[in-house]
Scaffold this motif. Structure first.
Motif, short mmCIF file in Angstrom:
data_model
loop_
_atom_site.label_atom_id
_atom_site.label_comp_id
_atom_site.label_asym_id
_atom_site.label_seq_id
_atom_site.Cartn_x
_atom_site.Cartn_y
_atom_site.Cartn_z
N ARG A 133 -35.44 1.64 20.73
CA ARG A 133 -35.91 0.77 20.91
C ARG A 133 -36.35 -0.30 20.52
O ARG A 133 -37.13 -1.08 20.89
CB ARG A 133 -38.00 1.24 21.56
CG ARG A 133 -38.94 0.93 22.66
CD ARG A 133 -40.30 1.81 22.90
NE ARG A 133 -40.20 2.52 23.64
CZ ARG A 133 -40.69 2.55 25.02
NH1 ARG A 133 -41.34 1.32 25.44
NH2 ARG A 133 -40.48 3.25 25.95
N LEU A 134 -37.38 0.40 19.13
CA LEU A 134 -37.14 -0.71 18.10
C LEU A 134 -35.89 -1.71 17.72
O LEU A 134 -35.99 -3.26 17.90
CB LEU A 134 -36.99 -0.48 16.85
CG LEU A 134 -39.04 0.73 17.22
CD1 LEU A 134 -38.80 1.43 15.41
CD2 LEU A 134 -39.89 -0.71 16.83
N VAL A 135 -34.88 -0.81 17.98
CA VAL A 135 -33.36 -2.04 17.95
C VAL A 135 -33.66 -2.58 19.35
O VAL A 135 -33.70 -3.88 18.83
CB VAL A 135 -32.19 -1.03 17.70
CG1 VAL A 135 -31.27 -2.04 18.15
CG2 VAL A 135 -32.34 -0.13 16.42
N LYS A 136 -33.81 -2.71 20.65
CA LYS A 136 -33.69 -3.01 21.38
C LYS A 136 -34.77 -4.47 21.67
O LYS A 136 -34.15 -5.48 21.72
CB LYS A 136 -34.00 -2.54 22.22
CG LYS A 136 -32.46 -2.28 22.79
CD LYS A 136 -32.65 -1.20 24.20
CE LYS A 136 -32.47 0.24 24.56
NZ LYS A 136 -33.24 0.80 25.63
N ALA A 137 -36.13 -4.17 20.77
CA ALA A 137 -36.90 -5.04 20.40
C ALA A 137 -36.20 -5.75 19.33
O ALA A 137 -37.47 -7.22 19.49
CB ALA A 137 -38.58 -4.35 20.49
N GLY A 138 -35.58 -5.52 18.25
CA GLY A 138 -35.41 -6.52 17.46
C GLY A 138 -36.19 -6.99 16.41
O GLY A 138 -36.21 -7.86 15.57
N ARG A 139 -37.11 -5.86 16.14
CA ARG A 139 -38.33 -4.99 15.19
C ARG A 139 -37.14 -5.10 13.62
O ARG A 139 -36.67 -3.89 13.83
CB ARG A 139 -39.27 -3.88 15.56
CG ARG A 139 -39.42 -4.22 16.53
CD ARG A 139 -41.12 -5.00 16.52
NE ARG A 139 -41.63 -5.59 17.68
CZ ARG A 139 -41.42 -6.19 18.86
NH1 ARG A 139 -40.62 -7.04 18.35
NH2 ARG A 139 -42.13 -5.81 19.70
N SER A 140 -37.71 -5.33 12.88
CA SER A 140 -37.27 -5.45 11.27
C SER A 140 -38.20 -4.92 10.51
O SER A 140 -37.81 -4.40 9.52
CB SER A 140 -36.73 -6.39 10.67
OG SER A 140 -37.28 -7.65 10.83
#
Ligand SMILES: C[S@@+](CC[C@H](N)C(=O)[O-])C[C@H]1O[C@@H](n2cnc3c(N)ncnc32)[C@H](O)[C@@H]1O
Length: 234
Positions: free
Chosen positions: A101-108
């Motif tokens: 979910r974090l990868v898909k949301a582009g969260r670094s």
């Protein structure tokens, strides 16, 4: 109420920057972490957990214990890009789902650890280093003889207290009145440095994923009362 099933992330989605795996050594087992089977490629948890080692910067670090499907981390890391967020989830498939979910949301500024939060908070987080600890809707362990399994217990509360900086926050929300009352009482007894609990309000929700967590959504949609507090370390 049973939990709804989750989908495994697509194998093509690269989670290696967003997921660490922590496996406690089992006596007699080689130190290879073999209980993760073919999924060893995920990096191990740094020996010391801090923003510098996990995110390569020095922003304030917030940890969520028991992230479930990762809604809080995804929403909050988007709302607050100046902070780092680290979720710790003991069930591997949920940790992976949250990382995806974090990868898909582009969260670094948000990552996951698959593993048990208790030893990590006790042994790897430097004293006085955290901005916040979040525990939302921990497993209730209703039966009296199982209550010692609760993730908010005397030992973990002491770990949270030690890990937080002065002024740092501990958020605790649950829909289990007994868990709520027992925790408030226990904190007053063993951790006076947390002061008095500060009530937190439910936020209005503007869409289906606009809740603090999936369990908050479930409780609110089913008209189940939720008990919400925050502590601020003195
Ligand atoms: C009832 S769920 C709530 C999930 C999420 N916080 C929410 O509100 O939607 C509790 C979660 O805590 C996780 N959990 C339980 N014990 C844990 C531990 N020691 N370390 C990390 N996660 C834990 C469970 O696997 C589960 O996903």
């Amino acid at each position: 109420m049973p939990r709804s099933p989750i989908r495994a992330p697509k194998p093509t989605l690269d989670l290696t920057d967003h997921l660490f795996v922590f496996r406690q050594p089992i006596p007699g087992e080689l130190a290879s972490g073999s209980d993760t089977g073919s999924e060893i490629p995920f990096p191990p948890v740094p020996e010391t957990i801090r923003s510098e080692t996990v995110f390569d910067n020095d922003r304030p670090l917030e940890i969520e214990v028991g992230s479930g499907k990762g809604l809080f981390l995804t929403n909050e890391s988007g709302r607050n890009p100046e902070h780092n967020f680290l979720g710790i989830e003991i069930i591997h498939k949920y940790a992976k789902h949250s990382a995806a979910r974090l990868v898909k949301a582009g969260r670094s500024n948000a990552k996951m650890i698959s593993g048990n939060a208790e030893p990590l908070l006790a042994d790897r987080v430097p004293a006085g280093s955290l901005e916040a600890v979040h525990v939302y809707f921990p497993d209730p362990w209703w039966k009296k003889r199982h209550r010692k399994r609760r993730v908010v217990n005397e030992g973990s509360v002491q770990s949270f207290l030690a890990a937080l900086r002065p002024g740092g926050r501990f958020h605790f929300w649950t829909d289990v009145l007994d868990y709520f009352e027992a925790t408030i009482e226990m904190i007053a007894e063993i951790a006076p440095e947390f002061g008095v609990p500060i009530p937190e309000e439910k936020a209005p929700s503007s869409h289906d994923l606009d809740y603090r967590t999936h369990f908050e959504r479930r409780s609110r949609q089913n008209q189940i009362p939720v008990y919400r507090v925050r502590y601020e370390k003195k």
